[in-house]
Scaffold this active site. Structure first.
Site, PDB file in Angstrom:
ATOM      1  N   HIS A 206      46.400  53.601  34.912  1.00  0.00           N
ATOM      2  CA  HIS A 206      45.970  52.557  36.707  1.00  0.00           C
ATOM      3  C   HIS A 206      44.678  52.694  36.727  1.00  0.00           C
ATOM      4  O   HIS A 206      44.230  53.712  36.912  1.00  0.00           O
ATOM      5  CB  HIS A 206      47.181  53.182  38.493  1.00  0.00           C
ATOM      6  N   ARG A 249      46.005  47.083  35.985  1.00  0.00           N
ATOM      7  CA  ARG A 249      46.822  47.708  34.951  1.00  0.00           C
ATOM      8  C   ARG A 249      46.604  46.584  33.644  1.00  0.00           C
ATOM      9  O   ARG A 249      46.513  45.797  33.927  1.00  0.00           O
ATOM     10  CB  ARG A 249      48.668  47.952  34.704  1.00  0.00           C
ATOM     11  N   LYS A 252      47.743  43.292  34.140  1.00  0.00           N
ATOM     12  CA  LYS A 252      48.470  42.416  36.116  1.00  0.00           C
ATOM     13  C   LYS A 252      47.305  41.482  35.425  1.00  0.00           C
ATOM     14  O   LYS A 252      46.357  41.256  35.256  1.00  0.00           O
ATOM     15  CB  LYS A 252      48.203  43.468  36.332  1.00  0.00           C
ATOM     16  N   ASP A 255      42.146  41.096  40.791  1.00  0.00           N
ATOM     17  CA  ASP A 255      41.887  41.071  42.593  1.00  0.00           C
ATOM     18  C   ASP A 255      41.288  41.792  42.363  1.00  0.00           C
ATOM     19  O   ASP A 255      40.827  42.907  41.941  1.00  0.00           O
ATOM     20  CB  ASP A 255      43.381  42.067  42.503  1.00  0.00           C
ATOM     21  N   CYS A 257      40.072  43.402  44.228  1.00  0.00           N
ATOM     22  CA  CYS A 257      39.625  45.230  44.924  1.00  0.00           C
ATOM     23  C   CYS A 257      39.359  45.670  44.139  1.00  0.00           C
ATOM     24  O   CYS A 257      38.534  46.816  43.744  1.00  0.00           O
ATOM     25  CB  CYS A 257      40.632  45.513  46.167  1.00  0.00           C
ATOM     26  N   TYR A 258      40.191  45.901  42.559  1.00  0.00           N
ATOM     27  CA  TYR A 258      39.756  46.419  41.631  1.00  0.00           C
ATOM     28  C   TYR A 258      38.530  46.490  41.128  1.00  0.00           C
ATOM     29  O   TYR A 258      38.684  47.088  39.866  1.00  0.00           O
ATOM     30  CB  TYR A 258      40.712  46.450  40.443  1.00  0.00           C
ATOM     31  N   ASP A 303      41.952  39.156  47.820  1.00  0.00           N
ATOM     32  CA  ASP A 303      42.590  39.421  47.002  1.00  0.00           C
ATOM     33  C   ASP A 303      42.130  38.291  45.648  1.00  0.00           C
ATOM     34  O   ASP A 303      41.713  38.824  44.663  1.00  0.00           O
ATOM     35  CB  ASP A 303      44.535  39.497  46.849  1.00  0.00           C
ATOM     36  N   ASP A 310      40.739  40.102  54.163  1.00  0.00           N
ATOM     37  CA  ASP A 310      41.720  40.690  54.558  1.00  0.00           C
ATOM     38  C   ASP A 310      40.027  42.452  55.247  1.00  0.00           C
ATOM     39  O   ASP A 310      39.345  42.053  53.578  1.00  0.00           O
ATOM     40  CB  ASP A 310      42.438  41.668  54.703  1.00  0.00           C
ATOM     41  N   HIS A 313      39.988  44.040  51.099  1.00  0.00           N
ATOM     42  CA  HIS A 313      39.457  43.786  50.074  1.00  0.00           C
ATOM     43  C   HIS A 313      37.906  43.105  50.131  1.00  0.00           C
ATOM     44  O   HIS A 313      36.975  43.056  49.663  1.00  0.00           O
ATOM     45  CB  HIS A 313      40.079  42.218  50.221  1.00  0.00           C
TER      46      HIS A 313
HETATM   47 ZN    ZN Z   1      43.646  44.322  46.061  1.00  0.00          ZN
END
Ligand code: ZN
Length: 344
Positions: A206, A249, A252, A255, A257-258, A303, A310, A313
Site C-alpha cells: 500500500h 494500491r 485501485k 485519490d 491524498c496519495y 479525494d 476536507d 485531502h
Molecule cells: Zn484520500
C-alpha cells in the site's frame, strides 16, 4: 459488469471529463479562508471528530504555512494551547482533552507544533510544556519485542504506529537507536513481492504504508537494506498513465491524498538511489494537473471530482504539490520524511 466495476468506470470517466479542460493554476485565494475556518470554531461536521483535534490543527497549520499565509503570533499561541489540552497525563497526546494517548495523535500534535515555526519550537518553555520525558516513556511502552509498535495500549500493531513513534523522536531530536531494536528487521519483513510495503508482514503493499516504512528507515539511517529499486518501481507504478493521478494500491482508483504518500516515498528513494530528477520515474506535471483539475475546489481539495473538500485531502494535495515543486505554484517546502512544514 458488477456494480462496483460500474462505479469505477463512471468515476474514471468523470476524471477524464474534468481533465478534458485541464486547470494549471493553484487558486490560493480560495484555500486560505477555507483553512482558516478549520482553525476557528470547528465546522459542525467536524465536531463529532473532536477525537481528531491534533490532526485537524496539523492539516490546517501545515497547509496555511505551505501556502505562505502568516499565522499571527497570538493565534499561534492559541493553537499551541489547544494542542497542549490534548496532552495525556500518561504521556503523549490523545485526540481531544481527557482522551487516551495514541501514537497517531501524538505524531499529529508534535508535527503541528513543529510546523508553527522556530519561534515556538525553539522556545525553552516548549520542551517543558511537552513533558518530553513522559512523552518518550509513552512511546517506549508502545514498542514490542519484535521491533514493531502498537498504536495505543491494546491497539493494533502495524507500521503506522512505528512511523509515528520514530518521526516524533526524530522531530524532538532524540536518539532513535534505543527505540529501534529489531525494528529494521520488522520493516524489511513488510516489503512484498510487488516492491511496496504492507501494514504488517504478509499484508498487501500500500502506498501509505510504503511511505511509513521508507521514511522510518530513512530516520533510522537504514534504507540500504531494502530492495529500493523495487520499492521505487512500485511507488511510480501507482501513477495512472491516463489521468496522472496516484492510487494507494495496485488496480485501485486515483485519490488526491496519495499524491503526498506516493511522491514523498519516491523522493526519499530517489535520494538514496542518487536519481537527481524525479521526472525520470514519475510524470510530475501530469500529476500536478490531475491535482489542480480533479481535486481542487474553490476552497480546499477533495479525494476526486464531485466530492466535498476536507482538511485531510487539502493538506495532502498541497503537500504533494509542494514536493512536485513547480515554481509557479509558489508553495513552501514540506519535509518528505516527517510531513512537516520546513520554514525557509
Ligand atoms: Zn484520500
Amino acid at each position: 459488469m458488477t456494480e462496483k466495476s460500474m462505479t469505477l468506470k463512471t468515476e474514471k470517466e468523470m476524471m477524464e471529463k474534468y481533465l478534458s479542460e485541464p486547470c494549471t493554476t493553484l487558486c490560493k485565494d480560495g484555500h486560505v479562508p477555507y483553512l482558516l475556518s478549520g482553525l476557528a470554531e470547528l465546522p459542525l461536521e467536524y465536531t463529532q471528530l473532536d477525537a481528531a483535534r491534533p490532526w485537524i490543527l496539523y492539516w490546517c497549520v501545515c497547509s496555511l504555512s505551505v501556502l505562505g499565509h502568516t499565522i499571527p503570533g497570538e493565534q499561534k499561541t492559541a493553537i499551541l494551547n489547544s494542542i497542549l489540552e490534548c496532552k495525556s497525563p500518561r504521556g503523549g497526546f490523545g485526540g481531544g482533552p481527557g482522551q487516551d494517548p495514541h501514537l497517531a495523535t501524538t505524531y499529529a500534535a508534535v508535527a503541528a507544533i513543529f510546523s508553527l515555526g522556530r519561534q515556538i519550537t525553539e522556545s525553552p518553555e516548549l520542551r517543558e510544556k511537552l513533558e518530553i520525558e513522559k512523552l518518550v516513556g509513552f512511546i517506549k511502552k508502545m514498542k514490542q519485542e519484535n521491533g514493531s509498535y502498537v498504536v495505543c495500549d491494546g491497539g493494533e500493531c502495524d507500521v503506522r504506529g512505528l512511523y509515528c513513534a520514530l518521526a516524533v523522536l526524530s522531530l524532538l531530536e532524540i536518539d532513535t537507536e534505543p527505540f529501534a531494536e529489531n525494528t529494521v528487521k520488522y520493516i524489511k519483513s513488510c516489503q512484498t513481492y510487488e516492491g511496496g510495503f504492507g501494514c504488517f508482514p504478509g499484508d498487501e503493499a500500500h502506498s501509505g504504508h510504503t511511505f511509513c516504512c521508507v521514511s522510518a528507515l530513512k530516520i533510522l539511517n537504514s534504507l540500504d537494506g531494502i530492495d529500493a529499486r523495487a520499492a521505487l518501481r512500485y511507488s511510480a507504478q501507482n501513477q495512472d498513465t491516463a489521468t496522472g493521478g496516484m492510487c494507494g494500491r495496485t488496480n485501485k482508483l486515483e485519490d488526491g491524498c496519495y499524491s503526498f504518500w506516493g511522491v514523498a516515498a519516491i523522493k526519499t528513494l530517489c535520494g538514496l538511489l542518487e536519481i537527481e530528477n524525479m521526472d525520470t520515474v514519475l510524470d510530475t506535471e501530469k500529476l500536478r494537473v490531475f491535482i489542480l483539475t480533479c481535486c481542487q475546489t474553490g476552497g480546499g481539495f477533495r479525494d476526486k471530482p464531485e466530492m466535498k473538500p476536507d482538511f485531510y485531502h487539502t493538506f495532502y494535495c498541497l503537500a504533494g504539490l509542494s514536493l512536485i515543486g513547480n515554481k509557479s505554484d509558489g508553495l513552501g517546502r514540506i519535509d518528505a520524511v516527517h510531513g512537516t512544514f520546513r520554514a525557509p
